[in-house]
Write a protein that holds these residues in place. Structure first.
Motif, PDB file in Angstrom:
ATOM      1  N   ASN A  53      -6.848   1.872  -6.892  1.00  0.00           N
ATOM      2  CA  ASN A  53      -7.485   0.552  -6.866  1.00  0.00           C
ATOM      3  C   ASN A  53      -8.961   0.665  -7.217  1.00  0.00           C
ATOM      4  N   SER A  88     -12.582   1.340  -1.194  1.00  0.00           N
ATOM      5  CA  SER A  88     -12.431   1.396   0.256  1.00  0.00           C
ATOM      6  C   SER A  88     -10.997   1.698   0.661  1.00  0.00           C
ATOM      7  N   ASN A  89     -10.056   1.514  -0.263  1.00  0.00           N
ATOM      8  CA  ASN A  89      -8.653   1.827   0.015  1.00  0.00           C
ATOM      9  C   ASN A  89      -8.340   3.308  -0.127  1.00  0.00           C
ATOM     10  N   ASP A  91     -11.112  -1.161  -5.840  1.00  0.00           N
ATOM     11  CA  ASP A  91     -11.722  -1.231  -4.517  1.00  0.00           C
ATOM     12  C   ASP A  91     -11.573   0.141  -3.861  1.00  0.00           C
ATOM     13  N   GLY A 119      -5.794   8.018   1.382  1.00  0.00           N
ATOM     14  CA  GLY A 119      -5.862   6.699   0.771  1.00  0.00           C
ATOM     15  C   GLY A 119      -4.619   5.880   1.024  1.00  0.00           C
ATOM     16  N   GLN A 120      -4.773   4.570   0.844  1.00  0.00           N
ATOM     17  CA  GLN A 120      -3.646   3.654   0.914  1.00  0.00           C
ATOM     18  C   GLN A 120      -3.867   2.483  -0.046  1.00  0.00           C
ATOM     19  N   PRO A 121      -4.102   2.781  -1.324  1.00  0.00           N
ATOM     20  CA  PRO A 121      -4.281   1.714  -2.304  1.00  0.00           C
ATOM     21  C   PRO A 121      -2.993   0.918  -2.490  1.00  0.00           C
ATOM     22  N   ASN A 122      -3.149  -0.345  -2.846  1.00  0.00           N
ATOM     23  CA  ASN A 122      -1.995  -1.215  -3.063  1.00  0.00           C
ATOM     24  C   ASN A 122      -1.436  -0.974  -4.457  1.00  0.00           C
ATOM     25  N   ARG A 172       0.644   5.152   1.022  1.00  0.00           N
ATOM     26  CA  ARG A 172      -0.164   6.007   1.897  1.00  0.00           C
ATOM     27  C   ARG A 172      -0.043   7.475   1.505  1.00  0.00           C
ATOM     28  N   PRO A 224       0.830  -1.216   0.000  1.00  0.00           N
ATOM     29  CA  PRO A 224       0.000   0.000   0.000  1.00  0.00           C
ATOM     30  C   PRO A 224       0.858   1.257   0.000  1.00  0.00           C
TER      31      PRO A 224
END
Length: 326
Positions: free
Chosen positions: A266, A270-271, A268, A228-231, A219, A217
């Motif tokens: 992402n 939620s990240n 998703d 956010g902290q997407p991978n 940050r 992730p």
């Protein structure tokens, strides 16, 4: 191995940094600058690695490492090309300016060549004359290559990745539509970018690095709030091998060329997000209008990536937006 450039002259002073980024040792006996090391990577890599191991083991005491004394690993570079490898992000941002996304964007990488003569240090302020330009951060991963031949394949391009780092690709969102409408690309909308305090060899990233993607992730924290902290390894449509090969299709790339991933994103949601343009577009989709402003004077952005034990890998990009005084 971790490398950094202390503030010194235009091109910095090359140092080796321990894995916890607590100590450093000057590497100027091997190469005066990181660019010099990259120009001669075959002969410099092993001595630099040996120096790193001596520092790591305690054989060399070194000196206290302070990120604020660093320039970007390459304070200036011959070539900086930034991709948009996370195509779902491209789709969202284009929606924000009512621009339809061609289907080819999913199969043909987007890359622009940015200014590389005035990179900001990792803790250097972002000085802007007018906040109405729509000041935004873009948290990304970037790689530095050695000499890359023209026409390299995506598979062979991976072997040319020598260092990995983070980048804040500052964007002026309200200037972008007018510039792109001219059909000639970015210029004023893309001011100086900033890079992480240290650059890291792919081998030092362990199993988080698969040869072309970094699976951790990223940050982004704005004014102490996690945005956010997407991978970075998820939903990356084009990996770094593909981006390098695309950049080298019609020309060789010189040692020290930096290739960026584009804003990490992402599917998703939620990240969270790694730029405000994406945050705003998601607000528009959900509520009909954006409630988040772009960055203003006094705002602070922090960009970092931690390993599985919670240790920072590259050090933190930590910048405040301030008024530009000529």
């Amino acid at each position: 191995m971790k490398l950094a450039s202390l503030n010194s002259g235009r091109d910095g002073q090359l140092v080796v940094v321990d894995s916890l980024m607590q100590r450093y040792e000057t590497a100027t006996a091997i190469a005066p600058t990181l660019q010099a090391a990259l120009d001669n990577w075959d002969s410099c890599a092993a001595p630099l690695q040996a120096l790193f191991e001596q520092l790591e083991s305690g054989e060399i005491k070194g000196q206290a490492f302070v990120a604020s004394t660093c320039a970007s690993p390459l304070p200036r570079a011959f070539h900086w090309a930034d991709g948009s490898a996370y195509v779902n992000h491209v789709e969202l941002v284009r929606k924000a300016r009512n621009a339809e996304m061609p289907a080819s964007f999913w199969t043909d990488p987007l890359i622009y060549q940015g200014g590389s003569d005035t990179f900001l240090g990792p803790c250097e302020d972002i000085a802007m004359a007018d906040p109405s330009w729509g000041i935004d951060f873009e948290a990304e991963v970037a790689v530095i290559v050695d000499d890359v031949p023209m026409g390299v394949s995506p598979e062979n391009a991976r072997d040319h990745i020598k260092l990995v780092m983070l980048v804040n690709d500052v964007s002026l969102r309200n200037l972008i539509p007018g510039e792109l409408a001219k059909g000639f690309g970015f210029y004023q909308a893309k001011p100086s970018s900033a890079f992480s305090p240290v650059a890291v060899t792919p081998e030092a990233l362990g199993n988080a690095w698969d040869g072309a993607k970094l699976h951790l992730p990223l940050r982004a924290i704005l004014n102490d709030k996690l945005i956010g902290q997407p991978n970075a390894g998820v939903d990356m449509t084009f990996d770094f091998g593909q981006l390098i090969a695309h950049a080298a299709k019609t020309r060789p790339l010189c040692a020290g060329t930096i290739i960026g991933s584009g804003t990490v994103s992402n599917l998703d949601r939620s990240n969270g997000s790694c730029c405000l343009a994406e945050v705003r577009m998601l607000e528009i989709i959900a509520h009909g209008s954006a409630s988040t402003d772009f960055m203003q004077f006094g705002d602070r952005i922090q960009i970092d990536m931690h390993d599985h034990s919670g240790q920072s890998i590259f050090g933190e990009i930590n910048q405040q937006v301030i008024p530009y005084v000529g």
